[in-house]
Write an enzyme that holds these catalytic residues in place. Structure first.
Site, PDB file in Angstrom:
ATOM      1  N   MET A 116       0.836  -1.210   0.000  1.00  0.00           N
ATOM      2  CA  MET A 116       0.000   0.000   0.000  1.00  0.00           C
ATOM      3  C   MET A 116       0.873   1.264   0.000  1.00  0.00           C
ATOM      4  SD  MET A 116      -3.340  -0.440   0.044  1.00  0.00           S
ATOM      5  CE  MET A 116      -4.043   1.011   0.831  1.00  0.00           C
TER       6      MET A 116
ATOM      7  N   VAL B 167       1.386   1.714   8.442  1.00  0.00           N
ATOM      8  CA  VAL B 167       1.843   0.540   9.184  1.00  0.00           C
ATOM      9  C   VAL B 167       0.606  -0.072   9.850  1.00  0.00           C
ATOM     10  CG1 VAL B 167       4.153   1.473   9.572  1.00  0.00           C
ATOM     11  CG2 VAL B 167       2.366   1.933  11.257  1.00  0.00           C
TER      12      VAL B 167
ATOM     13  N   ALA C 131      -2.377  -1.060  12.148  1.00  0.00           N
ATOM     14  CA  ALA C 131      -3.001  -0.303  13.239  1.00  0.00           C
ATOM     15  C   ALA C 131      -2.576  -0.887  14.583  1.00  0.00           C
ATOM     16  CB  ALA C 131      -4.517  -0.361  13.093  1.00  0.00           C
TER      17      ALA C 131
ATOM     18  N   SER D 262      -9.072   4.082   1.140  1.00  0.00           N
ATOM     19  CA  SER D 262      -9.731   2.851   0.689  1.00  0.00           C
ATOM     20  C   SER D 262      -9.460   2.579  -0.783  1.00  0.00           C
ATOM     21  CB  SER D 262     -11.245   2.951   0.894  1.00  0.00           C
ATOM     22  OG  SER D 262     -11.849   1.771   0.400  1.00  0.00           O
TER      23      SER D 262
ATOM     24  N   LYS E 157     -13.891   6.199   7.795  1.00  0.00           N
ATOM     25  CA  LYS E 157     -13.338   4.977   7.174  1.00  0.00           C
ATOM     26  C   LYS E 157     -13.839   3.729   7.906  1.00  0.00           C
ATOM     27  CE  LYS E 157     -11.071   2.309   4.470  1.00  0.00           C
ATOM     28  NZ  LYS E 157     -10.273   1.302   5.036  1.00  0.00           N
TER      29      LYS E 157
ATOM     30  N   HIS F 206     -17.250   3.136   6.683  1.00  0.00           N
ATOM     31  CA  HIS F 206     -17.090   2.610   5.313  1.00  0.00           C
ATOM     32  C   HIS F 206     -16.869   1.098   5.384  1.00  0.00           C
ATOM     33  CE1 HIS F 206     -14.389   1.075   2.184  1.00  0.00           C
ATOM     34  NE2 HIS F 206     -14.917   1.943   1.347  1.00  0.00           N
ATOM     35  N   ASN F 207     -15.979   0.691   6.262  1.00  0.00           N
ATOM     36  CA  ASN F 207     -15.673  -0.740   6.362  1.00  0.00           C
ATOM     37  C   ASN F 207     -16.850  -1.536   6.922  1.00  0.00           C
ATOM     38  OD1 ASN F 207     -13.173   0.128   5.524  1.00  0.00           O
ATOM     39  ND2 ASN F 207     -12.053  -1.215   6.897  1.00  0.00           N
TER      40      ASN F 207
ATOM     41  N   GLU G  75     -18.956  -2.030   4.093  1.00  0.00           N
ATOM     42  CA  GLU G  75     -18.254  -3.042   3.259  1.00  0.00           C
ATOM     43  C   GLU G  75     -18.581  -4.460   3.766  1.00  0.00           C
ATOM     44  OE1 GLU G  75     -13.922  -2.324   2.640  1.00  0.00           O
ATOM     45  OE2 GLU G  75     -13.642  -4.269   3.590  1.00  0.00           O
TER      46      GLU G  75
ATOM     47  N   LYS H 220     -10.071  -7.931  10.500  1.00  0.00           N
ATOM     48  CA  LYS H 220      -9.054  -7.157  11.232  1.00  0.00           C
ATOM     49  C   LYS H 220      -9.685  -6.227  12.252  1.00  0.00           C
ATOM     50  CE  LYS H 220      -5.648  -7.326   7.555  1.00  0.00           C
ATOM     51  NZ  LYS H 220      -6.518  -7.217   6.350  1.00  0.00           N
TER      52      LYS H 220
ATOM     53  N   ARG I 185     -40.452  -4.394  32.199  1.00  0.00           N
ATOM     54  CA  ARG I 185     -39.402  -3.711  32.960  1.00  0.00           C
ATOM     55  C   ARG I 185     -39.994  -3.069  34.213  1.00  0.00           C
ATOM     56  NH1 ARG I 185     -37.410   0.618  30.876  1.00  0.00           N
ATOM     57  NH2 ARG I 185     -35.357   0.498  31.836  1.00  0.00           N
TER      58      ARG I 185
HETATM   59  C1  6PG Z   1     -10.440  -0.724   2.001  1.00  0.00           C
HETATM   60  C2  6PG Z   1     -10.629  -1.915   2.923  1.00  0.00           C
HETATM   61  C3  6PG Z   1      -9.435  -2.229   3.730  1.00  0.00           C
HETATM   62  C4  6PG Z   1      -9.669  -3.339   4.751  1.00  0.00           C
HETATM   63  C5  6PG Z   1      -9.901  -4.665   4.173  1.00  0.00           C
HETATM   64  C6  6PG Z   1      -9.821  -5.826   5.147  1.00  0.00           C
HETATM   65  O1  6PG Z   1     -11.252   0.172   2.127  1.00  0.00           O
HETATM   66  O2  6PG Z   1      -9.514  -0.696   1.184  1.00  0.00           O
HETATM   67  O3  6PG Z   1     -11.678  -1.629   3.794  1.00  0.00           O
HETATM   68  O4  6PG Z   1      -9.063  -1.060   4.415  1.00  0.00           O
HETATM   69  O5  6PG Z   1      -8.522  -3.416   5.520  1.00  0.00           O
HETATM   70  O6  6PG Z   1     -11.098  -4.690   3.494  1.00  0.00           O
HETATM   71  O7  6PG Z   1     -10.722  -5.750   6.197  1.00  0.00           O
HETATM   72  P1  6PG Z   1     -11.026  -7.061   7.044  1.00  0.00           P
HETATM   73  O8  6PG Z   1      -9.735  -7.824   7.161  1.00  0.00           O
HETATM   74  O9  6PG Z   1     -11.488  -6.602   8.382  1.00  0.00           O
HETATM   75  O10 6PG Z   1     -12.040  -7.829   6.276  1.00  0.00           O
END
Ligand code: 6PG
Length: 468
Positions: free
Chosen positions: A15, A75, A77, A129, A183, A186-187, A190, A261, A447
């Protein structure tokens, strides 16, 4: 070595290296730092005439850079980010900028901003991304933090970002850790989209009986229509990749255990903290967890072969159409959940996010880029204060139409015993969101019954308790 380089990159994995090549393609000079001499050498080997220089020496790296220095870290996280910062810090001067371009947790980013502010070093958390190819050819970039810091790198980021309609897929996101927060969400989106696609695959393959070549054709067709998106496109390609280590298709040889991750999980965790429901993203995280329990699933499978009655295959063309429409419906719902979370987080953390801008920079370069994002962008242009995409007139008809297909394929999945948690969660989210009356009055009664937690009434103001 003179201090003439425009930009520095610490971490020359694929990257980092690709981003530097992209930066150099746009006329900026850049230095790369990596403790691994092979990686530093690789950068120089690939530079071929471009103004790039690799080194393993942090002192030399810092001396190469123009002031104020602009240094990006790519690097892993976590603690690696802190240790690179610690090693660079004594070499830097007030006014220099460090950018963390990895998937760091936003709370770590807030902590680092504060710690470095005391030393007059600017720190920016920035989502990037698009994977390795995006880094090389044009990623979507989500920078946040001090606006002054953004100004220092805006020309470089705008040059290297993906372009849609001539506009760069980068913009200042907002204060503090806004970039990393955006981000993260975003993930999360994703994860949701990927899980929905996996469920569509399961239903088409195991209820519909489609083989990989047929799946390829279906996904390729979808990619030409409303579902046009990066994830649909790569999925079509995946189905027809032959196994380079044996017979057949590669996809059939890959273990069904999805790793992670952490960014999807963080999205869900934080959504819970904010009290914002994101069940489709949560489902995706849960299904990755279930997928990882391969050994237990193997143990359970023989005990439950009788769980499912035999069903005749649904009519193929109808099923394909339904799955496509249900996917579109559930994609809208997934984006709606993520955008809703961003809306609340912006208030809670004072980020000042602009949802229209976020939708705009997600249209190109990133993993969740999709034709749908242009409509989402327009919805926020028309209603900047929109609370949820489900309240936008722009999506009303599509959602009303798609829900029929979603109901049909959830039923098919249930009949065939195929877990369709993401599809179900999208449908149930819709059914809950569109209903004025939910049965949670009963939960409130319970409750109050066992814990005197009190309740509100529909016919008068105030807080009530009953001796049940
Ligand atoms: C991106 C992705 C990227 C991410 C991978 C793996 O936008 O390029 O989101 O940043 O690290 O998709 O994510 P996982 O290992 O948690 O599936």
């Amino acid at each position: 070595m003179t201090s003439s380089f425009d930009f520095g990159m610490a971490g020359l994995g694929v990257m980092g290296r690709n981003l530097l090549l992209n930066i150099a393609d746009h006329g900026f000079s850049a230095a790369g730092l990596d403790l691994d001499p092979e990686k530093a050498a690789e950068l120089e080997a690939e530079a071929s005439g471009k103004p790039l220089k690799g080194t393993t020496d942090a002192g030399e790296f810092v001396r190469m850079l123009k002031t104020p220095r602009r240094i990006m870290l790519l690097v892993p996280a976590g603690s690696a980010v802190d240790s690179v910062i610690t090693s660079l810090l004594p070499l830097l001067e007030p006014g220099d900028l460090i950018i963390d371009g990895g998937n760091s947790h936003f709370e770590d980013t807030n902590r680092r901003i504060e710690a470095l502010r005391e030393k007059n070093i600017l720190f920016m958390g920035m989502g990037v991304s698009g994977g390795a190819e995006g880094a090389r050819l044009g990623p979507s970039i989500m920078p946040g933090g001090d606006p002054e810091a953004y100004r220092l790198v805006a020309p470089i980021l705008e040059a290297i970002a993906a372009k849609v309609d001539g506009q760069p897929c980068v913009a200042y996101m907002g204060a503090a850790s806004a970039g990393h927060y955006v981000k993260m969400v975003h993930n999360g989106i994703e994860y949701g989209l990927m899980q929905l696609i996996a469920e569509a695959y399961d239903i088409l393959k195991n209820a519909g009986g489609l083989n990989n070549k047929e799946l390829h054709k279906v996904f390729k067709g979808w990619n030409k229509g409303a579902l046009h998106s990066f994830l649909i496109e790569i999925t079509a390609n995946i189905f027809i990749k032959g196994d380079d280590r044996g017979e057949g298709w590669l996809v059939d040889k890959i273990q069904d255990k999805a790793k992670q991750k952490g960014t999807g999980k963080w999205t869900s965790q934080n959504a819970m903290d904010l009290g914002i429901p994101t069940p489709t993203i949560d489902s995706a995280v849960t299904m990755r967890g279930l997928s990882a329990l391969k050994m237990e699933r193997k143990m359970a499978a023989p005990h439950y072969t009788r769980a499912i009655e035999n069903h005749s295959r649904p009519e193929r063309e109808q099923l394909i159409a339904q799955v496509g429409e249900a996917l579109y419906f559930a994609f809208i719902i997934t984006y709606a959940q993520g955008m809703h979370q961003l809306t609340e987080a912006s208030k809670e953390y004072g980020y000042g996010l602009n949802l229209e801008t976020i939708a705009r920079i997600w249209r190109g370069g990133c993993i969740i880029r999709a034709a749908l994002l242009e409509q989402i962008r327009q919805a926020y242009t028309e209603q900047p204060e929109l609370r949820n995409l489900l309240l936008s007139p722009a999506f009303l008809e599509a959602v009303l139409h798609g829900q029929h297909a979603a109901r049909a394929i959830v039923k098919t999945a249930v009949d065939f015993g195929l877990p369709a948690q993401a599809f179900s969660s999208a449908l149930h989210y819709f059914d809950a969101y569109r209903r004025e009356q939910l049965p949670l009055n009963l939960v409130q009664a319970q409750r109050d019954y066992f814990g005197a937690h009190t309740y509100e009434r529909v016919d008068r103001e105030g807080v009530f308790h009953t001796n049940w």
